[in-house]
Scaffold this active site. Structure first.
Site, PDB file in Angstrom:
ATOM      1  N   SER A 194       5.117   1.219  -7.131  1.00 10.89           N
ATOM      2  CA  SER A 194       4.788  -0.150  -6.764  1.00 10.89           C
ATOM      3  C   SER A 194       5.791  -0.740  -5.758  1.00 10.89           C
ATOM      4  O   SER A 194       5.883  -0.274  -4.629  1.00 10.89           O
ATOM      5  CB  SER A 194       4.703  -0.992  -8.042  1.00 10.89           C
ATOM      6  OG  SER A 194       4.298  -2.304  -7.783  1.00 10.89           O
ATOM      7  N   ASP A 219       9.117   3.970   7.523  1.00  4.46           N
ATOM      8  CA  ASP A 219       8.255   3.735   8.680  1.00  4.46           C
ATOM      9  C   ASP A 219       8.969   3.004   9.803  1.00  4.46           C
ATOM     10  O   ASP A 219       8.636   3.184  10.983  1.00  4.46           O
ATOM     11  CB  ASP A 219       7.019   2.938   8.263  1.00  4.46           C
ATOM     12  CG  ASP A 219       5.983   3.800   7.568  1.00  4.46           C
ATOM     13  OD1 ASP A 219       6.274   4.989   7.319  1.00  4.46           O
ATOM     14  OD2 ASP A 219       4.880   3.295   7.261  1.00  4.46           O
ATOM     15  N   LYS A 263       1.466   4.000  -6.742  1.00  6.38           N
ATOM     16  CA  LYS A 263       0.831   2.817  -7.348  1.00  6.38           C
ATOM     17  C   LYS A 263       0.882   1.678  -6.343  1.00  6.38           C
ATOM     18  O   LYS A 263       1.935   1.095  -6.111  1.00  6.38           O
ATOM     19  CB  LYS A 263       1.549   2.427  -8.635  1.00  6.38           C
ATOM     20  CG  LYS A 263       0.947   1.227  -9.357  1.00  6.38           C
ATOM     21  CD  LYS A 263       1.720   0.926 -10.636  1.00  6.38           C
ATOM     22  CE  LYS A 263       1.079  -0.225 -11.413  1.00  6.38           C
ATOM     23  NZ  LYS A 263       1.212  -1.514 -10.690  1.00  6.38           N
TER      24      LYS A 263
END
Length: 374
Positions: free
Chosen positions: A131, A142, A156
């Site tokens: 999460s 990224d 998740k």
């Protein structure tokens, strides 16, 4: 009414209701002369305040590089993950976005006012990082802000909206998914109606060897994405680390597994601390406690204790798993007597992910570079 070991008869206490603070930061300390270490166990309402206080303290102690440990962190509040990511990213960096079938895309950006915008950064994750932990790891990866070390995260990434019903109950309806800045969906795939396969995902990943070899991970070539600097990353659920660390189970045996899973090691540690508290209380650090425990037959004493609880000794397995058993016993005793910080310091002494992070930072390799052909 409390019944306590070693005390005759029940004890009566008057309990007053009060607010109980839940801390999301397990430990923070200087792990080397220039590297700070912060371990989070969840993302809560007070996460950013705790982090900023710990960061400020470490910077005052000379920290230039940071290891952020999210291993085993099951996540928590989205806003806490966004606030924490803001500490590391320059202004207008995309942190995460949500999008659903009937929910328009919502983007969340860094404000550029963080307190660790420069300095080398390593984030540690494993299969239980989920999460909010995945949001943070994904945006660091990224945006090429740091290096992710460990194993593929849980996967998740669902946005749920609570809906109150007339009878006072409520339900949570999934309305969107989390996506990393490159467009990767954090949520692992699932087939409608196949709840068993989804629930058994971690076990299947273990069985096919994913925890032990990066080559056992099945990448989907149709889900290729690129980071800000042009590095290739893969979608398909969870965040794949830049540096893979295998799960260390070489010396794990059935005896050690049962000792851990049945809670015998934790029970023995509590019993040992109760029986030796006056002596153990003199030692305030994990180094001092370890030196003392090294003079005692802790493993042999535990084997006798476990035998009395139904776990029969196996000399060959005990010899093979001796290091694992001793480490678990020591860490539990250190936690009981010296607290979480000293416990974490002790565990980190031979945590492969932590040791690799220190190596990466020492070599100055915590900033991923663009491919040579770019």
């Amino acid at each position: 009414t409390v019944v306590r070991r070693g005390v005759n008869g029940p004890l009566l206490f008057e309990v007053k209701r009060d607010k109980i603070p839940i801390y999301s930061l397990d430990a923070s300390y200087m792990i080397t002369a220039s590297t700070g270490y912060i371990r989070r166990n969840l993302f809560a309402a007070n996460t950013i305040e705790e982090f900023q206080a710990a960061l400020s303290k470490l910077q005052a102690e000379g920290m230039t590089d940071l290891i952020l440990d999210l291993q085993g962190n099951g996540g928590g509040y989205l806003n806490a993950a966004i606030d924490l990511a803001n500490e590391f990213l320059p202004q207008k960096s995309l942190i995460v976005y949500t999008e659903g079938k009937a929910s328009k895309r919502s983007d969340f950006y860094a404000k550029g006012n963080g307190n660790f915008l420069e300095g080398k950064l390593v984030v540690l994750v494993d299969e239980y990082s989920a999460s909010a932990s995945e949001i943070l790891a994904g945006t660091i990866q990224d945006n090429d802000r740091g290096t992710i070390i460990g194993r593929r995260t849980f996967g998740k990434g669902l946005v749920q909206q609570p809906i109150e019903l007339k009878d006072g109950s409520s339900m949570r309806l999934t309305i969107a998914r989390y996506y990393t800045p490159s467009g990767r969906c954090i949520q692992k795939p699932y087939t409608k109606g196949d709840n068993k396969e989804y629930a058994m995902d971690l076990i299947e990943r273990y069985n096919r060897g994913e925890f032990f070899s990066k080559d056992s991970i099945h990448f989907n070539d149709s889900l290729i994405y690129k980071t800000r600097n042009g590095r290739i990353v893969y979608g398909g659920g969870g965040i794949m680390p830049d540096i893979f660390i295998s799960s260390d189970t070489v010396d794990m045996t059935k005896y050690a597994q049962e000792a851990l899973s049945r809670g015998l090691i934790a029970r023995y540690a509590m019993k040992y601390c109760d029986a030796n508290r006056p002596v153990l209380s003199k030692f305030k650090t994990h180094e001092a406690l370890t030196a003392h425990l090294n003079t005692k037959p802790i493993v042999e004493d535990f084997v006798s204790f476990a035998d009395g609880k139904g776990l029969k000794p196996n000399a060959q397995q005990i010899a093979k798993s001796r290091k694992i058993i001793r480490r678990a016993l020591y860490s539990n005793i250190i936690y009981q007597m010296a607290g979480m910080l000293e416990h974490v310091k002790y565990v980190n002494l031979d945590d492969p992910a932590v040791l690799k992070a220190i190596e990466v930072l020492d070599k100055g390799e915590a900033y991923p570079k663009a491919p040579d052909n770019n």
